[in-house]
Design a protein around this motif. Structure first.
Motif, PDB file in Angstrom:
ATOM      1  N   GLY A   1      -9.323  -0.826  -3.868  1.00  0.00           N
ATOM      2  CA  GLY A   1      -9.226  -2.169  -4.446  1.00  0.00           C
ATOM      3  C   GLY A   1      -8.461  -2.232  -5.754  1.00  0.00           C
ATOM      4  O   GLY A   1      -8.227  -3.303  -6.303  1.00  0.00           O
ATOM      5  N   VAL A   2      -8.072  -1.066  -6.275  1.00  0.00           N
ATOM      6  CA  VAL A   2      -7.421  -0.965  -7.579  1.00  0.00           C
ATOM      7  C   VAL A   2      -5.899  -0.948  -7.391  1.00  0.00           C
ATOM      8  O   VAL A   2      -5.406  -0.381  -6.416  1.00  0.00           O
ATOM      9  N   SER A   3      -5.160  -1.553  -8.309  1.00  0.00           N
ATOM     10  CA  SER A   3      -3.696  -1.623  -8.154  1.00  0.00           C
ATOM     11  C   SER A   3      -3.053  -0.226  -8.214  1.00  0.00           C
ATOM     12  O   SER A   3      -3.685   0.736  -8.655  1.00  0.00           O
TER      13      SER A   3
ATOM     14  N   SER B   1      -4.833  -6.410  -3.086  1.00  0.00           N
ATOM     15  CA  SER B   1      -4.082  -5.899  -4.242  1.00  0.00           C
ATOM     16  C   SER B   1      -2.776  -5.239  -3.822  1.00  0.00           C
ATOM     17  O   SER B   1      -1.945  -4.910  -4.668  1.00  0.00           O
ATOM     18  N   SER B   2      -2.615  -4.998  -2.521  1.00  0.00           N
ATOM     19  CA  SER B   2      -1.468  -4.201  -2.070  1.00  0.00           C
ATOM     20  C   SER B   2      -0.152  -4.979  -2.025  1.00  0.00           C
ATOM     21  O   SER B   2      -0.094  -6.086  -1.505  1.00  0.00           O
ATOM     22  N   LYS B   3       0.888  -4.326  -2.532  1.00  0.00           N
ATOM     23  CA  LYS B   3       2.233  -4.898  -2.431  1.00  0.00           C
ATOM     24  C   LYS B   3       2.838  -4.629  -1.055  1.00  0.00           C
ATOM     25  O   LYS B   3       3.929  -5.092  -0.743  1.00  0.00           O
TER      26      LYS B   3
ATOM     27  N   THR C   1      -0.818 -10.981 -11.491  1.00  0.00           N
ATOM     28  CA  THR C   1      -0.518 -10.203 -12.694  1.00  0.00           C
ATOM     29  C   THR C   1      -1.736  -9.401 -13.127  1.00  0.00           C
ATOM     30  O   THR C   1      -1.630  -8.505 -13.946  1.00  0.00           O
ATOM     31  N   ARG C   2      -2.915  -9.756 -12.593  1.00  0.00           N
ATOM     32  CA  ARG C   2      -4.136  -9.027 -12.946  1.00  0.00           C
ATOM     33  C   ARG C   2      -4.834  -8.650 -11.638  1.00  0.00           C
ATOM     34  O   ARG C   2      -4.993  -9.488 -10.758  1.00  0.00           O
ATOM     35  N   SER C   3      -5.238  -7.373 -11.537  1.00  0.00           N
ATOM     36  CA  SER C   3      -5.823  -6.977 -10.253  1.00  0.00           C
ATOM     37  C   SER C   3      -7.345  -7.056 -10.282  1.00  0.00           C
ATOM     38  O   SER C   3      -7.962  -7.246 -11.323  1.00  0.00           O
TER      39      SER C   3
END
Ligand code: BG6
Ligand code: MG
Length: 215
Positions: free
Chosen positions: A44-46, A113-115, A140-142
């Motif tokens: 779940g983290v960028s 969160s995934s690009k 801009t904020r994950s």
């Protein structure tokens, strides 16, 4: 309830093993210890925050360029692994629940969160299953910041309180709660006390009594 917003990795598809392999190769290239327990903290983290967690075990200081190179190296490896994904990597159970929710008139979105969200959805032929996609490219904020879910609700044209979020990560449940949404925890998040509802399988989503008071 008007809409369901699904996290992607760990809910719709299982890309943990690919993240692990890609980060392991990247960490090895700079001599940093990395294992599955550390990988679990990246859920779940960028990408950028994931690198910072990995670098906790690195002794030197890296420049912004060096960090960007490591993220690029990781993503290149990760994309090659993702490229092997196929429609069969999404279970019939997941496809059937998504179809049923849609037939019931709910809007469906992704909040990830995934690009690489669109790339993954296209590989497994699920792009068309969702009315909106909010992902790592529009925030801009994950997570645990609520931005990704608030954007998903806004893309759908729905109020946050009318949205239900399905998440496997603690940071994702925190993000959805901060957005004022109803939360359903699966996987890791099934044992998290802030999940309003918990499910052990994707199909259980259809059994949740969403219109009654949460536990
Ligand atoms: C999340 C994953 O979905 O996406 C994280 O749970 C990952 O582990 C994050 O770091 C960012 O992914 P990407 O594809 O943009 O590198
Ligand atoms: Mg997840």
């Amino acid at each position: 309830m008007k809409a369901f917003i699904f996290d992607l990795d760990g809910v719709i598809v299982f890309t943990d093993k690919f993240h692990y392999q890609a980060w392991k190769t990247t960490a090895d290239s700079i001599g940093v210890y990395f294992d599955e327990t550390i990988n679990n903290r990246l859920r779940g983290v960028s990408r950028a925050e994931s690198l910072e967690i990995i670098l906790e075990r690195h002794t030197g200081i890296l420049s912004a360029d060096e960090k960007a190179n490591l993220m690029e190296e990781k993503n290149n490896i990760y994309r090659k692994l993702l490229d092997t994904m196929k429609p069969a990597d999404v279970s019939d159970e997941v496809r059937s629940v998504l179809n049923k929710l849609r037939q019931m008139g709910f809007k469906l979105a992704i909040g990830s969160s995934s690009k690489n969200t669109v790339f993954i959805l296209e590989k497994v032929q699920l792009r068309g299953a969702f009315d909106a996609i909010s992902d790592g490219n529009n925030i801009t904020r994950s997570k645990p910041d609520p931005e990704v879910f608030l954007k998903a609700a806004s893309f759908l044209g729905e109020k946050p309180q009318d949205c239900v979020v399905i998440e496997d990560a603690v940071a994702g449940i925190d993000a959805a709660k901060a957005a004022g949404m109803i939360t359903v925890g699966i996987g890791d998040a099934a044992s998290y006390k802030k999940s309003d509802y918990t499910i052990r399988s994707f199909a259980e989503l259809l059994d949740i009594e969403l219109f009654k008071e949460p536990k």
